[in-house]
Design an enzyme around this catalytic site. Structure first.
Site, PDB file in Angstrom:
ATOM      1  N   SER A   1      -4.636   2.568   4.469  1.00  0.00           N
ATOM      2  CA  SER A   1      -4.836   1.992   3.144  1.00  0.00           C
ATOM      3  C   SER A   1      -4.894   0.463   3.213  1.00  0.00           C
ATOM      4  CB  SER A   1      -3.696   2.448   2.225  1.00  0.00           C
ATOM      5  OG  SER A   1      -3.880   1.958   0.924  1.00  0.00           O
TER       6      SER A   1
ATOM      7  N   LYS B   1       0.793  -1.229   0.000  1.00  0.00           N
ATOM      8  CA  LYS B   1       0.000   0.000   0.000  1.00  0.00           C
ATOM      9  C   LYS B   1       0.832   1.289   0.000  1.00  0.00           C
ATOM     10  CE  LYS B   1      -3.400  -1.135  -0.609  1.00  0.00           C
ATOM     11  NZ  LYS B   1      -3.760  -1.881  -1.858  1.00  0.00           N
TER      12      LYS B   1
ATOM     13  N   HIS C   1       7.254  -7.180  -2.459  1.00  0.00           N
ATOM     14  CA  HIS C   1       6.995  -6.521  -1.171  1.00  0.00           C
ATOM     15  C   HIS C   1       7.942  -7.097  -0.109  1.00  0.00           C
ATOM     16  CE1 HIS C   1       3.422  -4.416  -2.375  1.00  0.00           C
ATOM     17  NE2 HIS C   1       2.585  -5.413  -2.331  1.00  0.00           N
TER      18      HIS C   1
HETATM   19  S1  PPS Z   1      -0.646  -2.925  -3.330  1.00  0.00           S
HETATM   20  O1  PPS Z   1      -1.896  -3.694  -3.143  1.00  0.00           O
HETATM   21  O2  PPS Z   1       0.291  -3.129  -2.178  1.00  0.00           O
HETATM   22  O3  PPS Z   1       0.020  -3.183  -4.601  1.00  0.00           O
HETATM   23  O4  PPS Z   1      -1.112  -1.408  -3.266  1.00  0.00           O
HETATM   24  P1  PPS Z   1      -0.235  -0.153  -3.704  1.00  0.00           P
HETATM   25  O5  PPS Z   1      -0.362   0.022  -5.159  1.00  0.00           O
HETATM   26  O6  PPS Z   1       1.109  -0.238  -3.113  1.00  0.00           O
HETATM   27  O7  PPS Z   1      -0.958   1.029  -2.944  1.00  0.00           O
HETATM   28  C1  PPS Z   1      -2.279   1.428  -3.191  1.00  0.00           C
HETATM   29  C2  PPS Z   1      -2.393   2.836  -2.672  1.00  0.00           C
HETATM   30  O8  PPS Z   1      -1.744   3.737  -3.600  1.00  0.00           O
HETATM   31  C3  PPS Z   1      -2.683   4.670  -4.075  1.00  0.00           C
HETATM   32  N1  PPS Z   1      -2.379   5.074  -5.463  1.00  0.00           N
HETATM   33  C4  PPS Z   1      -2.095   6.339  -5.820  1.00  0.00           C
HETATM   34  N2  PPS Z   1      -1.967   7.456  -5.085  1.00  0.00           N
HETATM   35  C5  PPS Z   1      -1.689   8.606  -5.757  1.00  0.00           C
HETATM   36  N3  PPS Z   1      -1.562   8.674  -7.096  1.00  0.00           N
HETATM   37  C6  PPS Z   1      -1.677   7.572  -7.875  1.00  0.00           C
HETATM   38  N4  PPS Z   1      -1.559   7.664  -9.197  1.00  0.00           N
HETATM   39  C7  PPS Z   1      -1.953   6.324  -7.232  1.00  0.00           C
HETATM   40  N5  PPS Z   1      -2.137   5.053  -7.659  1.00  0.00           N
HETATM   41  C8  PPS Z   1      -2.400   4.305  -6.567  1.00  0.00           C
HETATM   42  C9  PPS Z   1      -4.017   3.939  -3.948  1.00  0.00           C
HETATM   43  O9  PPS Z   1      -5.100   4.815  -4.043  1.00  0.00           O
HETATM   44  C10 PPS Z   1      -3.834   3.304  -2.571  1.00  0.00           C
HETATM   45  O10 PPS Z   1      -3.848   4.257  -1.526  1.00  0.00           O
HETATM   46  P2  PPS Z   1      -5.160   4.699  -0.711  1.00  0.00           P
HETATM   47  O11 PPS Z   1      -4.670   5.586   0.396  1.00  0.00           O
HETATM   48  O12 PPS Z   1      -5.790   3.449  -0.195  1.00  0.00           O
HETATM   49  O13 PPS Z   1      -6.023   5.444  -1.678  1.00  0.00           O
END
Ligand code: PPS
Length: 297
Positions: free
Chosen positions: A140, A49, A110
């Site tokens: 998240s 996340k 991860h």
């Molecule tokens: S995972 O399941 O571990 O692969 O998830 P991961 O991709 O690491 O994290 C998901 C969170 O990243 C946010 N996210 C973004 N934030 C800002 N800009 C962009 N472009 C973007 N893309 C993904 C996503 O919304 C999740 O965070 P939260 O706080 O839950 O919204």
């Protein structure tokens, strides 16, 4: 696809050296540990996340010189094999995908440093680590575990707060993960980035990633990457928003995968008492670590 009861069974975590991991990963552990990295591999590393999908899309856009169509060639989970992902009988097994990929490969994980297949260190690979502040990661991850049917049920927010602090979540403690990678950065080829910095100044951070990848991008290409990797664009993009994953695995009616994408959502979840407790634990666990996180923009 496996029926729901089988999926629930898969959601139980097992441990490797004290780190909870998905049981299917642990069942395939020797194959994962023996993975053969190549010297020109680039490994995207994150705690869950922390912005994995975001940095993956940025890296792919850089690699494809901002050609949006090329980035639409496959869902993001398949563009960069997830090395510890093992969920037979699905064909998306990370090691198989990685082995079938022509060099130079871009892979993702991860895993904390101590569990990484040793060949990555032996081959002096490049690592791109993205860290996100612990409080937003916790929030998240909580919502992700609510909607993800192959991860344990997070329980109430109060319960999850303790579970997360104790590192009893998939891939273990946020504190140890971040500390481990932070310590590696001076002895290996690690570009250490922060989610909050990308949010604050995406162009600057994307430029850094491009440089690390040995790519020289002109202004228009950079601007296009900033635009195409915005939260709003990626939320609408079926290749990044996980809408192709069946509801029996990710139930986006409970919480969308692209949920908020902000810095500071923790303030909508943490009580005053939880915040004080967390800050105290943070100080203790991160003592002597010269790392500064931005908690709000
Ligand atoms: S995972 O399941 O571990 O692969 O998830 P991961 O991709 O690491 O994290 C998901 C969170 O990243 C946010 N996210 C973004 N934030 C800002 N800009 C962009 N472009 C973007 N893309 C993904 C996503 O919304 C999740 O965070 P939260 O706080 O839950 O919204």
């Amino acid at each position: 696809m496996a029926p729901t009861s089988d999926l629930k069974k898969q959601s139980q975590l097992k441990e490797v050296a004290g780190i909870p991991l998905q049981s299917t990963t642990v069942d395939n552990w020797s194959q994962i540990q023996n993975f053969e990295a190549k010297p020109d591999d680039l490994l995207i590393c994150t705690y869950p996340k922390a912005g994995t999908t975001w940095i993956q899309e940025i890296v792919d856009m850089i690699e494809q010189d901002a050609d949006v169509e090329k980035c639409q060639r496959a869902i993001i989970q398949h563009r960069h094999p997830f090395i510890e992902w093992a969920r037979p009988p699905q064909p998306s097994d990370g090691i198989e995908l990685a082995n079938a990929m022509p060099a130079p490969r871009i892979l993702r994980t991860h895993l904390p440093t101590q569990l990484l297949p040793p060949s990555f260190w032996e081959n002096n690979c490049k690592f791109l680590y993205v860290a996100r502040n612990a409080k937003d990661c916790m929030v998240s991850y909580y919502h992700f575990q609510r909607m993800n049917q192959v991860l344990p049920d997070p329980g109430t927010w109060e319960e999850y707060f303790e579970t997360f602090i104790d590192g009893k979540v998939g891939w273990g403690s946020w504190f140890d993960h971040v500390k481990g990678w932070w310590q590696k950065k001076d002895r290996h080829q690690v570009l250490f980035l922060f989610y909050e910095d990308i949010k604050k100044d995406p162009k600057h951070e994307i430029q850094k990633v491009a440089q690390f990848m040995g790519k020289n991008l002109d202004e228009t290409v950079l601007d296009k990457i900033v635009q195409e990797t915005s939260f709003e664009k990626m939320k609408e993009n079926p290749m990044t928003n996980r809408s192709t994953v069946p509801k029996s695995i990710l139930d986006q009616s409970i919480s969308p995968f692209m949920r908020k994408g902000t810095v500071g959502d923790w303030k909508n979840h943490f009580t005053l008492a939880q915040n004080e407790k967390f800050d105290e634990i943070y100080r203790e666990k991160m003592k002597g670590v010269t790392i500064n996180f931005c908690m709000e923009l």
